[in-house]
Design an enzyme around this catalytic site. Structure first.
Site, PDB file in Angstrom:
ATOM      1  N   GLU A 174      -2.932   8.433  -3.706  1.00 51.64           N
ATOM      2  CA  GLU A 174      -3.378   7.582  -4.802  1.00 51.64           C
ATOM      3  C   GLU A 174      -4.832   7.905  -5.137  1.00 51.64           C
ATOM      4  O   GLU A 174      -5.665   7.932  -4.221  1.00 51.64           O
ATOM      5  CB  GLU A 174      -3.245   6.113  -4.406  1.00 51.64           C
ATOM      6  CG  GLU A 174      -3.434   5.138  -5.551  1.00 51.64           C
ATOM      7  CD  GLU A 174      -3.194   3.691  -5.153  1.00 51.64           C
ATOM      8  OE1 GLU A 174      -4.120   2.872  -5.337  1.00 51.64           O
ATOM      9  OE2 GLU A 174      -2.099   3.385  -4.657  1.00 51.64           O
ATOM     10  N   HIS A 232      -1.748   0.794  -9.711  1.00 45.31           N
ATOM     11  CA  HIS A 232      -2.388  -0.175  -8.805  1.00 45.31           C
ATOM     12  C   HIS A 232      -3.093  -1.281  -9.596  1.00 45.31           C
ATOM     13  O   HIS A 232      -4.274  -1.572  -9.399  1.00 45.31           O
ATOM     14  CB  HIS A 232      -3.388   0.530  -7.882  1.00 45.31           C
ATOM     15  CG  HIS A 232      -3.618  -0.212  -6.596  1.00 45.31           C
ATOM     16  ND1 HIS A 232      -3.969   0.406  -5.424  1.00 45.31           N
ATOM     17  CD2 HIS A 232      -3.532  -1.542  -6.290  1.00 45.31           C
ATOM     18  CE1 HIS A 232      -4.106  -0.484  -4.461  1.00 45.31           C
ATOM     19  NE2 HIS A 232      -3.852  -1.687  -4.969  1.00 45.31           N
ATOM     20  N   ARG A 256       0.848  -1.181   0.000  1.00 44.87           N
ATOM     21  CA  ARG A 256       0.000   0.000   0.000  1.00 44.87           C
ATOM     22  C   ARG A 256       0.884   1.231   0.000  1.00 44.87           C
ATOM     23  O   ARG A 256       1.974   1.229   0.561  1.00 44.87           O
ATOM     24  CB  ARG A 256      -0.925   0.014   1.239  1.00 44.87           C
ATOM     25  CG  ARG A 256      -2.071  -0.987   1.184  1.00 44.87           C
ATOM     26  CD  ARG A 256      -3.080  -0.619   0.097  1.00 44.87           C
ATOM     27  NE  ARG A 256      -4.239  -1.515   0.073  1.00 44.87           N
ATOM     28  CZ  ARG A 256      -4.318  -2.615  -0.645  1.00 44.87           C
ATOM     29  NH1 ARG A 256      -3.274  -2.977  -1.394  1.00 44.87           N
ATOM     30  NH2 ARG A 256      -5.408  -3.356  -0.630  1.00 44.87           N
TER      31      ARG A 256
END
Length: 302
Positions: free
Chosen positions: A246, A265, A218
Site C-alpha cells: 500500500e 484506504h 490492514r
C-alpha cells in the site's frame, strides 16, 4: 508543555488549554525545532518518514496520542516511560459505513454497472443481495459493534468473532468451522504479529463459493497472492480498503483481478472522523494536564 500536532485544526482546538504550546508537524513539512523538548506528540494520519528515529530523539516524551485505531508504527519504538494511546472510536462510524456500502456494492455488482454506464450499455441481469445473508465479523470491537448496528435493517445474521471468546462472541479458534457458513466475511482485526497473513490460502479455501471478503483492517492481514489466485478462479469476490503493498502500485495484479472492488484506504477519512478526532484529542490533553487517567491506553499489543 511542548506538543507536536498534525494540523492547524488540532492546534486550534488546543489553543485555549493553558500551558500547551503547539507546533504543527505532518511529516511533509520541515521538522520544528526543539524535538528533544516534546512532551506530547499527536502524529499525522500517514506516519512520518522515520518514526523510530523521531521517537528516539524525543527524550522528553511522555505521551503519544495517535489519530488512528492502529498503533503498529509506534508501539515497537516507544521510549521507556511514555504512554501510547490510540483513537479507538474515532473512525467507527466511517469504517462501519464503508463496510456496509462495500459489501452491497460487490453483491449488487455496482462497479460492473458503473462500467456499463460509461459504455452506454443496458446490462440487465439478476445480482446477489445482502438480505438473508450471514455476515461474519472478525475482530469484533467497537467498529464491529458499529457495523452490526448499521446492519440491523438489512435482514442478515451477524456472527461475531474476537481474539477472546465471550458471551455472544466466538473466539478465533472457532474460525475454521465458521468460515464455510458465511456469505460475507468482514476483517476488522488490528495489525499484530498474530494477524499478519492470517487470511492465507487455507483461510480463503474454507470460505464458501461466491462469498465476499471485506477488508477494512490492514493489508498485512491478507496474503495478497493467495487472494489474487482465488479471485482469478471466480470462486470468491472481495472489497478492499487496504492492500499489501500500500499504496497498490500501477500494474499490480490485484487491480485487474475479477470480482474485486478497491478503495484507497478511505474508510475512516470522513468529516465525522475529523470531528470526533478533535474532540478526543481535546479531552485527552485536558485529562493529561489534570493528571487524570487517560482513555485508550495501549498496554500490550492492543
Amino acid at each position: 508543555m511542548k506538543t507536536w500536532v498534525p494540523s492547524a485544526s488540532v492546534a486550534e482546538v488546543l489553543s485555549d488549554l493553558p500551558g500547551v504550546e503547539c507546533a504543527v508537524y505532518n511529516g511533509s513539512t520541515p521538522m520544528p525545532e526543539g524535538i528533544e523538548e516534546v512532551e506530547v506528540w499527536v502524529p499525522p494520519l500517514i506516519p512520518v518518514p522515520d518514526v523510530p528515529g523521531t521517537l528516539a530523539k524525543m527524550t522528553s516524551l511522555r505521551l503519544v496520542q495517535t489519530v488512528t485505531a492502529g498503533v503498529d508504527p509506534y508501539r515497537p519504538h516507544m521510549p521507556a516511560g511514555a504512554l501510547l494511546c490510540n483513537a479507538r472510536g474515532v473512525h467507527d462510524a466511517g469504517t462501519a459505513e464503508w463496510a456496509v456500502g462495500a459489501m452491497i456494492a460487490v453483491l449488487r455488482e455496482f462497479p460492473g454497472f458503473a462500467d456499463a454506464q460509461r459504455r452506454g450499455e443496458w446490462t440487465y441481469h439478476h445480482t446477489g443481495v445482502l438480505a438473508d445473508s450471514t455476515v461474519l465479523i472478525i475482530g469484533y470491537g467497537s467498529i464491529g459493534a458499529a457495523l452490526e448496528r448499521r446492519l440491523e435493517g438489512f435482514e442478515v445474521e451477524v456472527v461475531r468473532v474476537a481474539r477472546t471468546a465471550r458471551e455472544g462472541v466466538h473466539g478465533m479458534a472457532e474460525l475454521p468451522a465458521l468460515l464455510p457458513e458465511a456469505d460475507v466475511v468482514v476483517l476488522l482485526v488490528p495489525s499484530t504479529p498474530d494477524t499478519a497473513g492470517m487470511v492465507d490460502g487455507a483461510f480463503l479455501g474454507r470460505m464458501r463459493d461466491g462469498a465476499v471478503l471485506v477488508n477494512a483492517a490492514r493489508g498485512s492481514v491478507v496474503d495478497t497472492d493467495a487472494l489474487v489466485a482465488e479471485l482469478r478462479t471466480g470462486r470468491l469476490r472481495a472489497a478492499l480498503d487496504v492492500t499489501a503493498p500500500e499504496p497498490l502500485p500501477e500494474g499490480h495484479p490485484l487491480w485487474s483481478a475479477p470480482g474485486v472492488f478497491i478503495t484507497p484506504h478511505v474508510a475512516g477519512s470522513t468529516p465525522a472522523s475529523e470531528r470526533r478526532m478533535l474532540r478526543l484529542i481535546r479531552a485527552q490533553l485536558g485529562r493529561y494536564r489534570a493528571g487524570e487517567e487517560l482513555d485508550n491506553v495501549i498496554t500490550a499489543s492492543y
